[in-house]
Design a protein around this motif. Sequence first.
Motif, PDB file in Angstrom:
ATOM      1  N   ASP A   5      -4.319  -2.584  -5.986  1.00  0.00           N
ATOM      2  CA  ASP A   5      -2.949  -2.985  -5.667  1.00  0.00           C
ATOM      3  C   ASP A   5      -2.010  -2.681  -6.825  1.00  0.00           C
ATOM      4  O   ASP A   5      -0.889  -2.213  -6.626  1.00  0.00           O
ATOM      5  CB  ASP A   5      -2.881  -4.476  -5.341  1.00  0.00           C
ATOM      6  N   PHE A  16       5.332  -4.556  -5.010  1.00  0.00           N
ATOM      7  CA  PHE A  16       5.158  -3.247  -4.419  1.00  0.00           C
ATOM      8  C   PHE A  16       6.243  -2.970  -3.387  1.00  0.00           C
ATOM      9  O   PHE A  16       6.809  -1.880  -3.346  1.00  0.00           O
ATOM     10  CB  PHE A  16       3.772  -3.116  -3.789  1.00  0.00           C
ATOM     11  N   ALA A  17       6.517  -3.940  -2.541  1.00  0.00           N
ATOM     12  CA  ALA A  17       7.494  -3.742  -1.468  1.00  0.00           C
ATOM     13  C   ALA A  17       8.870  -3.382  -2.028  1.00  0.00           C
ATOM     14  O   ALA A  17       9.553  -2.509  -1.489  1.00  0.00           O
ATOM     15  CB  ALA A  17       7.581  -4.975  -0.584  1.00  0.00           C
ATOM     16  N   ALA A  18       9.266  -4.039  -3.100  1.00  0.00           N
ATOM     17  CA  ALA A  18      10.574  -3.747  -3.702  1.00  0.00           C
ATOM     18  C   ALA A  18      10.621  -2.325  -4.248  1.00  0.00           C
ATOM     19  O   ALA A  18      11.612  -1.603  -4.050  1.00  0.00           O
ATOM     20  CB  ALA A  18      10.867  -4.753  -4.813  1.00  0.00           C
ATOM     21  N   TRP A  19       9.565  -1.895  -4.915  1.00  0.00           N
ATOM     22  CA  TRP A  19       9.522  -0.532  -5.439  1.00  0.00           C
ATOM     23  C   TRP A  19       9.462   0.488  -4.309  1.00  0.00           C
ATOM     24  O   TRP A  19      10.037   1.577  -4.410  1.00  0.00           O
ATOM     25  CB  TRP A  19       8.351  -0.348  -6.397  1.00  0.00           C
ATOM     26  N   ASP A  20       8.782   0.144  -3.240  1.00  0.00           N
ATOM     27  CA  ASP A  20       8.695   1.051  -2.103  1.00  0.00           C
ATOM     28  C   ASP A  20      10.075   1.265  -1.474  1.00  0.00           C
ATOM     29  O   ASP A  20      10.432   2.385  -1.102  1.00  0.00           O
ATOM     30  CB  ASP A  20       7.703   0.513  -1.076  1.00  0.00           C
ATOM     31  N   VAL A  21      10.850   0.193  -1.385  1.00  0.00           N
ATOM     32  CA  VAL A  21      12.225   0.310  -0.872  1.00  0.00           C
ATOM     33  C   VAL A  21      13.036   1.215  -1.792  1.00  0.00           C
ATOM     34  O   VAL A  21      13.748   2.119  -1.326  1.00  0.00           O
ATOM     35  CB  VAL A  21      12.883  -1.082  -0.738  1.00  0.00           C
ATOM     36  N   THR A  69       3.972   3.758  -7.425  1.00  0.00           N
ATOM     37  CA  THR A  69       5.183   3.755  -6.608  1.00  0.00           C
ATOM     38  C   THR A  69       6.412   3.583  -7.488  1.00  0.00           C
ATOM     39  O   THR A  69       7.420   4.271  -7.299  1.00  0.00           O
ATOM     40  CB  THR A  69       5.107   2.652  -5.540  1.00  0.00           C
TER      41      THR A  69
END
Length: 84
Positions: free
Chosen positions: A60, A1-6, A67
Motif C-alpha cells: 500500500d 493514496f486516494a488524495a494523490w490519485d485525484v 502515485t
Amino acid sequence: FAAWDVLLNEDYRAVMESLDTDQQKTQLRDAQRLWNKFVQSYCPLSHAFKGGTVSLISGDFCMLERTARQALSLRQLGASGEGN
C-alpha cells in the motif's frame, strides 16, 4: 493514496490539455498506461515475495509513494511547458 490519485488524474488532464499535437497526447497516454501497468504489477511484489501482514502495508505504501511521485512528475511536466 486516494488524495494523490485525484491529484495525479488532475495533473494528467492538465498536461494532456496543454499538448499541441495528437502525437504528443498519444505519447503521454501511452506512457501513463505503461506507468500504471508497472505500478500495478510492482507494488504487490512485497506481499508475493515476503508474505505476512506487514507486506500488505508495504504494498500500500508503494502505491501511495509511486502515485505521489507520478503526480508530481506530471505537474512538473505541465509547469515546464514541454507540451507547448
